[in-house]
Design a protein around this motif. Structure first.
Motif, short mmCIF file in Angstrom:
data_model
loop_
_atom_site.label_atom_id
_atom_site.label_comp_id
_atom_site.label_asym_id
_atom_site.label_seq_id
_atom_site.Cartn_x
_atom_site.Cartn_y
_atom_site.Cartn_z
N SER A 152 0.83 -1.20 0.00
CA SER A 152 0.00 0.00 0.00
C SER A 152 0.87 1.26 0.00
CB SER A 152 -0.94 0.00 1.20
OG SER A 152 -0.22 0.13 2.41
N PHE A 153 1.96 1.21 0.76
CA PHE A 153 2.87 2.35 0.81
C PHE A 153 3.56 2.54 -0.54
CE2 PHE A 153 6.77 4.62 2.17
CZ PHE A 153 6.18 5.65 2.87
N GLY A 154 3.93 1.42 -1.19
CA GLY A 154 4.55 1.50 -2.51
C GLY A 154 3.62 2.09 -3.55
N VAL A 155 2.36 1.69 -3.53
CA VAL A 155 1.37 2.24 -4.46
C VAL A 155 1.23 3.75 -4.25
CG1 VAL A 155 -1.10 2.29 -5.02
CG2 VAL A 155 0.07 0.11 -4.78
N ALA A 156 1.15 4.17 -2.98
CA ALA A 156 1.03 5.59 -2.68
C ALA A 156 2.27 6.36 -3.14
CB ALA A 156 0.82 5.78 -1.17
N PHE A 157 3.44 5.78 -2.94
CA PHE A 157 4.69 6.43 -3.33
C PHE A 157 4.74 6.62 -4.85
CE2 PHE A 157 9.07 7.60 -2.80
CZ PHE A 157 9.21 7.87 -1.44
N ILE A 158 4.35 5.58 -5.58
CA ILE A 158 4.31 5.69 -7.05
C ILE A 158 3.33 6.76 -7.48
CG2 ILE A 158 3.62 4.47 -9.17
CD1 ILE A 158 4.70 1.90 -7.86
N VAL A 202 -8.18 -8.93 3.76
CA VAL A 202 -6.94 -8.35 3.23
C VAL A 202 -7.25 -7.09 2.43
CG1 VAL A 202 -4.98 -8.76 1.69
CG2 VAL A 202 -5.82 -10.60 3.15
N ASN A 203 -8.32 -7.15 1.65
CA ASN A 203 -8.75 -6.00 0.85
C ASN A 203 -9.03 -4.79 1.73
OD1 ASN A 203 -9.80 -4.35 -1.19
ND2 ASN A 203 -11.82 -5.32 -1.10
N LEU A 204 -9.71 -5.02 2.86
CA LEU A 204 -10.02 -3.93 3.78
C LEU A 204 -8.75 -3.30 4.33
CD1 LEU A 204 -12.15 -2.32 5.38
CD2 LEU A 204 -12.08 -4.12 7.10
N VAL A 205 -7.80 -4.15 4.74
CA VAL A 205 -6.54 -3.65 5.29
C VAL A 205 -5.75 -2.88 4.23
CG1 VAL A 205 -4.30 -4.34 6.25
CG2 VAL A 205 -6.39 -5.50 7.00
N PHE A 206 -5.61 -3.49 3.05
CA PHE A 206 -4.84 -2.88 1.97
C PHE A 206 -5.44 -1.53 1.56
CE2 PHE A 206 -4.18 -2.50 -2.73
CZ PHE A 206 -2.82 -2.27 -2.71
N SER A 207 -6.75 -1.49 1.38
CA SER A 207 -7.42 -0.27 0.93
C SER A 207 -7.31 0.84 1.97
CB SER A 207 -8.89 -0.57 0.62
OG SER A 207 -9.01 -1.58 -0.35
N ALA A 208 -7.51 0.48 3.23
CA ALA A 208 -7.40 1.49 4.29
C ALA A 208 -5.98 2.04 4.38
CB ALA A 208 -7.82 0.88 5.63
N LEU A 209 -5.00 1.15 4.22
CA LEU A 209 -3.61 1.58 4.34
C LEU A 209 -3.16 2.44 3.15
CD1 LEU A 209 -1.86 -1.54 5.90
CD2 LEU A 209 -2.38 0.65 6.98
N ILE A 210 -3.82 2.29 2.01
CA ILE A 210 -3.52 3.18 0.89
C ILE A 210 -3.85 4.62 1.27
CG2 ILE A 210 -4.36 3.93 -1.38
CD1 ILE A 210 -4.34 1.09 -2.30
N ASP A 211 -5.03 4.82 1.87
CA ASP A 211 -5.40 6.17 2.30
C ASP A 211 -4.48 6.67 3.40
OD1 ASP A 211 -7.45 6.47 0.51
OD2 ASP A 211 -9.03 5.83 1.88
N VAL A 212 -4.11 5.78 4.33
CA VAL A 212 -3.18 6.17 5.39
C VAL A 212 -1.83 6.57 4.79
CG1 VAL A 212 -1.85 5.34 7.38
CG2 VAL A 212 -4.28 4.76 7.18
N SER A 213 -1.35 5.78 3.84
CA SER A 213 -0.06 6.06 3.20
C SER A 213 -0.09 7.37 2.42
CB SER A 213 0.33 4.90 2.28
OG SER A 213 0.50 3.70 2.99
#
Length: 244
Positions: free
Chosen positions: A39-45, A103-114
């Protein structure tokens, strides 16, 4: 077998079960950490402003046009992927794969956090944008390697590609390329329909599509941590163990 031998055998069996349970717990912890890094990598990109990754292209374009966040649109689309797996596989869909929704819930939430944590990242020159893009690709490649190494459940984006591969009997790699191309094509159409121009997509989308997989392979080969995580999936006799 006398009582002493039976007791010893029972204790040994209990120890093996305990160790196996501990190993499984660690596998899932590494998996969740890999998802968080992804999620952090997606946000960074995305922050590089050269275009997001193919798997995130549709949610990001929709985020630019509508009120729901990048992470919320990611959750919606990934949920659709899980539903499609159920429809395509029918009785062959394993109930354990419903954990993809967690996993989807965790990943999606962490994208916004990132995205929030990276508020300070706003590269304004091409060299800084390229550096941010390459850094994001490296982070995402590392996260994917860590996510895959424990060999537990799959994330929805990989799950739907595996399903398509199984149903069509085409190689996974071929289906992955076709799937990514389809996502980017839909994102391009949405971008022109909503903005009248290309928005949220760019050379970074292509670079990440070509680079992340190769970086993941290099990390798998040269980062000892990934090999140690992978060893958690093997029993004392070297045989692969089930995820659950």
């Amino acid at each position: 077998m006398n009582d002493s031998t039976a007791s010893t055998a029972g204790a040994a069996s209990g120890l093996r079960a305990s160790l196996g349970g501990d190993r499984l717990a660690r596998r899932y912890l590494w998996f969740i950490l890999g998802v968080a890094i992804n999620s952090f990598g997606v946000a960074f990109i995305t922050k590089a402003a050269l275009g997001t990754s193919p798997i995130s292209s549709i949610p990001y374009v929709l985020d630019l046009a509508f009120a729901p966040t990048f992470g919320e649109f990611t959750f919606i689309l990934n949920t659709v992927y899980v539903v499609l797996q159920i429809v395509l596989l029918r009785r062959d869909f394993k109930p354990v794969q419903l954990l993809q929704l967690v996993v989807n819930l965790v990943f999606s939430a962490l994208i916004d956090v990132s995205m929030s944590l990276l508020f300070w990242l706003d590269p304004t020159t091409l060299p800084l944008q390229v550096a941010s893009l390459l850094g994001g690709c490296a982070i995402l490649g590392f996260g994917i390697a860590m996510e895959v190494a424990p060999n537990v459940i799959v994330v929805p984006g990989e799950g739907i590609v595996r399903t398509i591969s199984a149903v069509t009997r085409k190689p996974f790699g071929t289906c992955k390329v076709a799937f990514d191309v389809t996502l980017v094509t839909i994102a391009v159409i949405l971008s022109f329909a909503l903005f009248g121009r290309l928005n949220g997509l760019g050379v970074g989308t292509i670079v990440s599509a070509l680079l992340v997989g190769r970086l993941c392979n290099l990390i798998n080969l040269h980062v000892p941590l990934i090999a140690r995580i992978a060893r958690l999936t093997r029993s004392a006799h070297g045989a692969p163990e089930d995820a659950l």
